[in-house]
Design an enzyme around this catalytic site. Structure first.
Site, PDB file in Angstrom:
ATOM      1  N   THR A   9      -9.986   0.525  -9.869  1.00 51.79           N
ATOM      2  CA  THR A   9      -8.704  -0.383  -9.449  1.00 51.79           C
ATOM      3  C   THR A   9      -8.762  -1.491 -10.203  1.00 51.79           C
ATOM      4  OG1 THR A   9      -9.294   0.639  -7.054  1.00 51.79           O
ATOM      5  CG2 THR A   9      -8.328  -1.552  -7.256  1.00 51.79           C
ATOM      6  N   ARG A  60       0.963  -1.172  -0.044  1.00 46.14           N
ATOM      7  CA  ARG A  60       0.008  -0.122  -0.229  1.00 46.14           C
ATOM      8  C   ARG A  60       0.824   1.264  -0.108  1.00 46.14           C
ATOM      9  NH1 ARG A  60      -5.190   1.597  -1.196  1.00 46.14           N
ATOM     10  NH2 ARG A  60      -6.301   2.929   0.570  1.00 46.14           N
TER      11      ARG A  60
HETATM   12  O1  DON Z   1      -7.977   1.176  -1.496  1.00 48.93           O
HETATM   13  C1  DON Z   1      -9.218   1.470  -1.715  1.00 48.93           C
HETATM   14  O2  DON Z   1      -9.972   0.943  -0.900  1.00 48.93           O
HETATM   15  C2  DON Z   1      -9.522   2.228  -2.871  1.00 48.93           C
HETATM   16  N1  DON Z   1      -8.255   3.036  -3.174  1.00 48.93           N
HETATM   17  C3  DON Z   1      -9.845   1.309  -4.085  1.00 48.93           C
HETATM   18  C4  DON Z   1     -10.326   2.085  -4.984  1.00 48.93           C
HETATM   19  C5  DON Z   1     -11.064   1.411  -6.033  1.00 48.93           C
HETATM   20  O3  DON Z   1     -11.529   0.194  -5.868  1.00 48.93           O
HETATM   21  C6  DON Z   1     -11.509   2.346  -7.294  1.00 48.93           C
HETATM   22  N2  DON Z   1     -12.774   1.933  -7.524  1.00 48.93           N
HETATM   23  N3  DON Z   1     -13.638   2.098  -7.070  1.00 48.93           N
END
Ligand code: DON
Length: 591
Positions: A390, A116
């Site tokens: 994502t 992360r």
């Molecule tokens: O880490 C997370 O929960 C978010 N940055 C994930 C982002 C994501 O899935 C984008 N689409 N909605």
């Protein structure tokens, strides 16, 4: 119907039903999807014995498959796939973002890797507030939105620890793709949707909107700066990215654009192997990401509550089942949003999330007669934005080594800032912090003080790469999805679909999904996913039910849908079956 035809055309390689309807307990028990639902319950999955690669992009799946064919294991294939996604899927695949990786080796050991992003050293709690204390867009757009990227270190560490092929051979396919690939509908669609933001930053616009327009399907698209970064990564390893020429380009970009990430931030970045979050669900063992992802422990909390009801007997997509799920989601998300954050900075009640005692207490407050308003669990707000920016990929090799990776730059094309001279987008994952605790972020999540911005802290995530073992302890499912706050409920529903409702791998992916995240106090469902009578029954229980807006017609992404699941199932005969979500048109390839 038009939608179904379009999807069939787009996913022709996958929607091959020539092998006949999938054999599943769901169908045998008379199960069916709603009449208007565009995805069928009778397609056969992609099957293989020597390995499967399920991703959102056909080039990336091919790269993974080629690595397996070259004798690489699932980790080699996953690393190569991840790097390929950084080239062909720049809206989400990345070098400038971060993610999480779950690995289950054929010997049964399970490993969770956190790569992360981290907040830069100079980050401060109120850095996204204006003089009046209101949240600005700086956590989403521009240089300040970027956390220190973790993907490169994570992929390197995973390969160092578990890979079998030389590093250069897993990086090379991405270099080749950066040299030029034929533009897909996916790239066109995402650039089209994000072009206004992209145009705001010249370095990115020059590459991704050549001649100020979105490239056309069939054009050759090359990324020479990115190819150079990848070549240095091949030859010098992550040192170049975190301490070398690429690091210098990132630091220079930050200085130019008023960002705060420095060479020191890059130098100090480490990926972390963490103890996986594991829990039992009806005899199956589910392994998923622990904090700073909220995925594993929130899924555990929900699953432990839900287990008190027999979802299978209550029936799939019935008001009763949706009610129990929604009430469980509501309660677990209330606690997720309040309590979870980076475990390296904040003490977390993880044991409670995993405990039967917690589930007993939470389950005891669920009434089957009436929805509990979220205001009776915590104060309410009303904002929600679901997007799927994502990406997730699932890989298995012929020995049964399994890898699940969810990776992100957060929004499509992240902060919209490309590192000049390096050709990749930086994330806007700083928005996953509570920029102002108690107010919603871009996913409508209302998060607490524990997840406030702090130097070197990791922002809370919902990303949930997950591996499930069957009751005998054998590999069973490899799953994950994008979808912001909906990731957790989507991943769980793929598991419920298989475990409780006897669905095949295809059905478990195709089935319409619901979502509740405590605030806003609503049951969301996909467009066309719930029959009218079910909606009415849920409303009679006191739920506010909201169908997702299908939005304007889009050539590629299925409007009003949520998630992009990449699911692999280990079959009893030792083979594997896999399926990529048609909502965004991925492709599973096997051998
Ligand atoms: O880490 C997370 O929960 C978010 N940055 C994930 C982002 C994501 O899935 C984008 N689409 N909605």
């Amino acid at each position: 119907m038009l939608l179904a035809l379009l999807l069939a055309a787009l996913h022709g390689c996958q929607l091959d039903t020539s092998r006949g309807p999938a054999d599943s307990a769901f169908l045998e028990a008379g199960g069916a999807f709603p009449a208007e639902w565009p995805f069928g319950a009778d397609a056969a999955p992609v099957t293989a014995t020597e390995g499967l690669v399920a991703t959102t992009d056909e080039y990336a799946s091919q790269v993974g498959l080629d690595i397996l064919a070259a004798g690489g294991n699932a980790v080699d294939a996953a690393v190569a796939t991840g790097l390929a996604l950084a080239v062909v899927n720049p809206e989400a695949g990345n070098l400038g973002g971060g993610g999480f990786m779950m690995i289950r080796l054929a010997d049964g050991t399970v490993h969770a890797q956190d790569h992360r992003e981290k907040a830069p050293l100079a980050a401060t709690r109120d850095m996204y507030l204006d003089a009046d204390g209101n949240v600005t867009d700086r956590s989403v757009l521009g240089h300040l939105a970027a956390g220190v990227p973790g993907t490169v270190q994570g992929l390197w560490d995973a390969h160092e620890r578990f890979g079998s092929l030389p590093w250069a051979s897993v990086v090379q396919p991405a270099i080749d793709l950066a040299g030029g690939f034929t533009v897909t509908m996916r790239l066109v669609s995402t650039l089209d949707a994000a072009q206004n933001g992209i145009r705001a930053f010249e370095a990115g616009a020059r590459i991704f909107l050549p001649g100020d327009s979105v490239p056309a399907i069939g054009d050759s698209f090359s990324q020479p700066d990115l190819a150079a970064v990848l070549t240095r990564l091949r030859d010098r390893g992550p040192d170049d990215f975190y301490r070398g020429e690429t690091a210098a380009l990132i630091a220079a970009e930050m200085q130019r654009g008023g960002g705060i990430m420095t060479l020191e931030d890059l130098d100090r970045y480490t990926a972390v192997w963490r103890e996986p979050a594991a829990f039992d669900y009806r005899g199956h063992t589910v392994h998923s990401m622990p904090p700073p992802s909220s995925g594993g422990v929130t899924m555990a909390a929900i699953a432990n509550i839900v287990e008190r009801w027999d979802l299978g007997a209550m029936g799939w997509n019935t008001p009763e089942t949706i009610h129990v799920m929604a009430e469980s989601f509501r309660r677990a998300y209330a606690d997720r949003n309040e309590y979870l954050a980076d475990p390296d900075f904040v003490e977390l009640p993880v044991d409670q999330f995993l405990s039967d005692d917690y589930a007993d207490r939470r389950a005891a407050t669920i009434s089957l007669e009436r929805a509990t308003p979220s205001s009776e669990v915590a104060p309410g707000i009303d904002a929600f934005l679901d997007e799927t920016h994502t990406t997730h990929y699932s890989v298995v090799d012929g020995d049964g080594n399994a890898v699940a990776v969810t990776t992100s730059v957060n929004s499509w094309y992240g902060s919209k800032v490309v590192v000049e001279g390096a050709g990749f987008y930086l994330n806007n994952t700083m928005d996953d912090f509570a920029a102002k605790p108690g107010t919603p972020n871009q996913f409508g999540l209302v998060q607490g003080e524990r997840n406030a911005v702090g130097p070197e802290k990791r922002m809370l995530s919902a990303m949930s790469p997950t591996i499930v073992e069957d009751p005998d302890g054998n590999l069973f499912l490899i799953t994950g999805t994008p979808g912001g706050a909906t990731i957790i409920t989507t991943v769980l529903q793929t598991i419920f679909n298989v475990v409780d409702h006897g669905m095949s791998v295809v059905q478990a992916v195709h089935a319409p999904r619901v979502h509740h995240q405590h605030l806003p106090d609503m049951v969301f469902h996909e467009y066309g996913g719930l029959p009218e009578a079910t909606v009415r029954a849920l409303e009679a229980l006191g739920h506010t039910v909201r169908e997702r807006d299908p939005g304007p017609p889009d050539a590629y992404f299925t409007g009003g849908m949520s998630g992009d699941v990449q699911l692999i199932m280990a079959m009893p005969d030792g083979s594997f079956a896999g399926w990529s979500d048609p909502r965004r048109g991925g492709l599973t390839l096997g051998r």
